[in-house]
Design an enzyme around this catalytic site. Structure first.
Site, mmCIF file in Angstrom:
data_model
loop_
_atom_site.group_PDB
_atom_site.id
_atom_site.type_symbol
_atom_site.label_atom_id
_atom_site.label_comp_id
_atom_site.label_asym_id
_atom_site.label_seq_id
_atom_site.Cartn_x
_atom_site.Cartn_y
_atom_site.Cartn_z
ATOM 1 N N TYR A 162 0.863 -1.175 0.000
ATOM 2 C CA TYR A 162 0.000 0.000 0.000
ATOM 3 C C TYR A 162 0.903 1.228 0.000
ATOM 4 O O TYR A 162 2.089 1.135 -0.309
ATOM 5 C CB TYR A 162 -0.902 -0.124 1.253
ATOM 6 N N ARG A 215 -6.390 9.919 -10.910
ATOM 7 C CA ARG A 215 -5.767 10.611 -9.761
ATOM 8 C C ARG A 215 -5.224 9.552 -8.819
ATOM 9 O O ARG A 215 -5.839 9.191 -7.840
ATOM 10 C CB ARG A 215 -6.831 11.488 -9.083
ATOM 11 N N LYS A 233 -5.604 -2.166 -2.641
ATOM 12 C CA LYS A 233 -6.750 -1.956 -1.744
ATOM 13 C C LYS A 233 -7.432 -3.297 -1.455
ATOM 14 O O LYS A 233 -7.818 -3.577 -0.322
ATOM 15 C CB LYS A 233 -7.760 -1.004 -2.390
ATOM 16 N N GLU A 305 -12.281 4.404 -6.619
ATOM 17 C CA GLU A 305 -10.977 4.740 -6.049
ATOM 18 C C GLU A 305 -10.147 5.540 -7.044
ATOM 19 O O GLU A 305 -9.998 5.131 -8.202
ATOM 20 C CB GLU A 305 -10.244 3.437 -5.688
ATOM 21 N N ASP A 306 -9.643 6.637 -6.592
ATOM 22 C CA ASP A 306 -8.668 7.432 -7.344
ATOM 23 C C ASP A 306 -9.147 7.838 -8.740
ATOM 24 O O ASP A 306 -8.377 7.824 -9.708
ATOM 25 C CB ASP A 306 -7.313 6.704 -7.379
ATOM 26 N N ASP A 328 -14.202 5.939 -1.868
ATOM 27 C CA ASP A 328 -13.275 5.828 -0.746
ATOM 28 C C ASP A 328 -12.531 7.137 -0.490
ATOM 29 O O ASP A 328 -12.285 7.508 0.658
ATOM 30 C CB ASP A 328 -12.283 4.711 -1.068
ATOM 31 N N ASP A 329 -12.172 7.846 -1.553
ATOM 32 C CA ASP A 329 -11.382 9.067 -1.382
ATOM 33 C C ASP A 329 -12.198 10.177 -0.739
ATOM 34 O O ASP A 329 -11.658 10.999 -0.005
ATOM 35 C CB ASP A 329 -10.819 9.511 -2.739
ATOM 36 N N ASN A 470 -0.732 11.552 -0.001
ATOM 37 C CA ASN A 470 0.077 10.368 -0.297
ATOM 38 C C ASN A 470 0.699 10.503 -1.684
ATOM 39 O O ASN A 470 0.142 11.198 -2.533
ATOM 40 C CB ASN A 470 -0.814 9.113 -0.284
#
Ligand SMILES: NC(=O)C1=CN([C@@H]2O[C@H](COP(=O)(O)OP(=O)(O)OC[C@H]3O[C@@H](n4cnc5c(N)ncnc54)[C@H](O)[C@@H]3O)[C@@H](O)[C@H]2O)C=CC1
Ligand SMILES: CC(=O)C(=O)O
Ligand SMILES: [Mg+2]
Length: 631
Positions: A162, A215, A233, A305-306, A328-329, A470
């Site tokens: 991760y 992203r 994830k 996600e992202d 999630d973000d 991150n």
């Protein structure tokens, strides 16, 4: 696999004939030679010349062995099946019965010995990327061992599977890519998304993590190389919450990339074209959502996600309540940050609504957190307007104020706009607002300068400082920066891990990891176990409160707002339990009858990393009594 293999073969054939009848329109096809190859791969997945390998791979590469009748896999395939392989832990009896005796050295190892061996092996690598490659190789070889090893060494292994290492792995994905893991569905597959989903060999998928790679962490648009994120994830779904590996499916929607270095990179693995946007993209995502429901049912969880900012908010609005989905973000991050803030109140002795919170960034993460903060402040009895007034948000154009000359204030930001003159820099905002809490989620590494951190220390007895961006290179400050510039009074958390810090008087501070990984595995476990479809915000606040409740005084004393990573599996179960019970209370559960003992039920669904006997146990047959009965 017997019947199911032949069904899949038939499905595949049907799909081939369908694609042959209706190829993608020329405009959708890739023009460059490399991407023609990729396009060909996409449209010809399972082409006749690969049939043998594809079928073999279904036995030999994927699956936890739970859906593959183990008695139907034998010999060498058993050793190559990550869900069935035990390596040298096969007993002599198993080796003989399965016909693999002699294919392994004489020694029979315990799984504990194998775990020690993994530790020795990974410690030999210094480069984190090599450690990542080692771990992915282990996952490809022996799933039980991988999850046991990661589960028993969460604090050491999470930074590899991760953040931060997964970020590096995504940037170098063309180099680290070895064996198929997850589905790549390209825009060229539009019109055939369901058929691609049918190529996935598992039929009992309960959770999908999907990205379009726009992203990836704070690293920008990595296109198809973003696949490392869904893979990482979902490995935490299993390692941290025991969701069975075969129930997890990582997916990348490859619609191109706008990052020129990716397009120019000979090792780039995705479609070599710029991003498709607009109606064609939206239709593609819609088709994907519907294909998931058709293939895996409406209870299959889809974690976004992202995705890029605009799409992330749009899709959340569009799909929430109708599909089993969350972002999630936006939401997972909100829950973990609010959990940290709630825990910090036990140190500062304040109410949440007595804090002033400044955000560096007004994107998915920041707005998600800000909105959940408002919800939590309202739960304390504050009005919505008063709660919003306590929140100040800074984006790339400065403080969010009404009628900002530079503009860029969409409806999500507008509700946090202050009615005052524009302010350009974060430091000026800190001077004006005098925040007690400073949260960074803008992927601008080092944005919390020495001067800003000192001001936080001067204005507050215990300043709360979250550097959430991150990977590590994008963190707003390091733990050392936060502590040394505030006379070691900062209450610090970060998205990527930082090492422990020794204070001048010899105490050890352990900065907590404010990362959505504390939330999404447990949330998903609760959602799956209760059969929730509408994952509304009350579940997020509940998850935040549940996590905050788990934090012990001893954690706070060590400067951490989160439980130790080594306890994260228990946190997941506790969060799942709260989600599960709330779902029944508010009528959002769909698993009936409601199990009497929640925790027992949840734990019974979870993956067991210990090996199952490969040879079915022989039951003693009560022959004597039976003969008597028969007579
Ligand atoms: N710790 C965690 O669990 C999580 C951390 N993140 C991290 O947060 C970061 C941002 O993610 P998102 O919010 O999803 O991205 P986003 O793209 O939605 O938002 C980024 C925001 O930063 C702002 N920004 C850009 N340059 C700026 C500058 N110079 N000064 C002030 N603001 C600036 C943008 O205007 C935008 O509002 C990433 O590094 C990501 O890895 C995201 C989700 C979870
Ligand atoms: C942690 C996470 O989801 C992110 O940085 O995007
Ligand atoms: Mg993310």
């Amino acid at each position: 696999m017997g019947n199911s293999a032949s069904v899949k073969l038939n499905d595949k054939r049907r799909w081939q004939s369908e694609t042959a009848m209706s190829p993608a329109p020329p405009a959708q096809r890739d023009k460059t030679s490399a991407s023609v190859a990729a396009g060909k791969q996409s449209h010809a997945t399972g082409a006749a010349n690969c049939t043998y390998d594809m079928e073999r791979d279904r036995i030999g590469m994927w699956g936890s062995g739970e859906t593959t009748a183990s008695s139907q896999v034998s010999g060498l395939d058993r050793l190559r099946h990550p869900g069935l392989n035990k390596g040298m832990a096969f007993t002599i009896e198993e080796r003989q019965t399965l016909g693999i005796h002699g294919l392994l050295p004489a020694r029979v190892k315990t799984q504990e010995e194998q775990v020690q061996m993994c530790k020795l092996s990974i410690d030999r690598y210094e480069d984190p990327l090599n450690k990542y490659i080692y771990l992915m190789g282990l996952l490809d070889r022996n799933e039980h061992l991988f999850y046991r090893f990661v589960g028993e060494n969460v604090a050491e292994m999470m930074p590899i599977v991760y953040t931060p290492t997964v970020g590096l792995a995504c940037q170098k994905f063309g180099l680290v890519y070895r064996r198929p893991r997850g589905l790549f569905i390209t825009i060229n597959d539009k019109g055939h998304v369901y058929d691609i989903l049918k190529n996935w060999p598992e039929s009992d998928v309960r959770a999908i993590v999907v990205t379009d790679g726009e992203r990836i962490l704070g690293l920008g648009d990595l296109g198809a190389c973003g696949m490392g994120i869904p893979v990482g994830k979902l490995s935490l779904y299993t390692a941290l919450a025991g969701i069975k590996p075969h129930q997890c499916l990582p997916i990348t929607l490859d619609v191109g990339t706008n990052t020129q270095t990716m397009l120019d990179d000979p090792l780039y693995i995705g479609l070599r074209q710029r991003r498709v946007r607009g109606p064609e993209y939206d239709e593609f995502v819609q088709e994907f959502m519907d294909a998931v429901v058709k293939r895996y049912g409406q209870n299959c969880l889809i974690q976004f996600e992202d995705f890029g900012n605009a799409n992330a908010f749009r899709f959340l609005e569009k799909y929430r309540g109708k599909y089993c989905t969350f972002n999630d973000d936006i939401q997972g991050t909100a829950a973990v940050a609010v959990a940290g803030l709630l825990a910090s109140l036990r140190i500062t002795g304040k109410k949440l609504s007595e804090n002033v919170i400044v955000f560096q960034g007004a994107g998915e993460a920041s707005l998600g957190i800000a909105n959940l903060c408002v919800m939590a402040m309202k739960a304390e009895g504050t009005t919505e307007a008063a709660a919003r007034a306590r929140i100040w948000m800074v984006d790339s154009k400065g403080l969010i104020v009404k009628d900002r000359p530079e503009g860029g204030i969409n409806e999500h930001k507008a509700v946090f706009a202050h009615d005052r003159a524009p302010v350009r820099t974060l430091e000026e905002v800190v001077d004006i607002a005098k925040p007690s809490v400073l949260i960074g989620a803008a992927a601008i590494g080092g944005a919390f300068t020495t001067s800003i951190l000192r001001k936080m220390g001067q204005n507050n007895e215990r300043p709360v400082i979250f550097a959430l961006s991150n990977p590590t290179s994008k963190a707003e400050c390091t733990a050392i920066d936060a502590y040394t510039n505030t006379d070691e009074r900062a209450i610090f958390a970060s998205g990527s891990p930082f090492p422990d810090y020794r204070t001048k008087d010899g105490r050890i501070l352990r900065p907590g990891q404010g990362n959505n990984s504390y939330i999404f595995p447990g949330l998903a476990l609760g959602v799956i176990c209760a059969g929730i479809i509408d994952i509304s915000e009350d579940f997020m606040l509940l998850a935040a409160e549940a996590l905050a409740d788990i934090v012990k005084q001893s954690d706070l004393d060590q400067g951490s707002l989160y439980p130790p990573l080594q306890e994260i599996q228990n946190c997941s179960v506790k969060i799942a339990k709260k989600i599960f019970e709330h779902a029944y209370k508010c009528g959002k559960a769909s698993v009936f009858p409601q199990p009497l003992n929640t925790e027992e039920f949840i734990r019974a669904q979870m993956y067991d990393t210990r090996y199952a006997p490969a040879v079915p146990p022989v039951y003693s047959w009560p022959t004597k009594d039976l003969r008597v009965d028969m007579i």
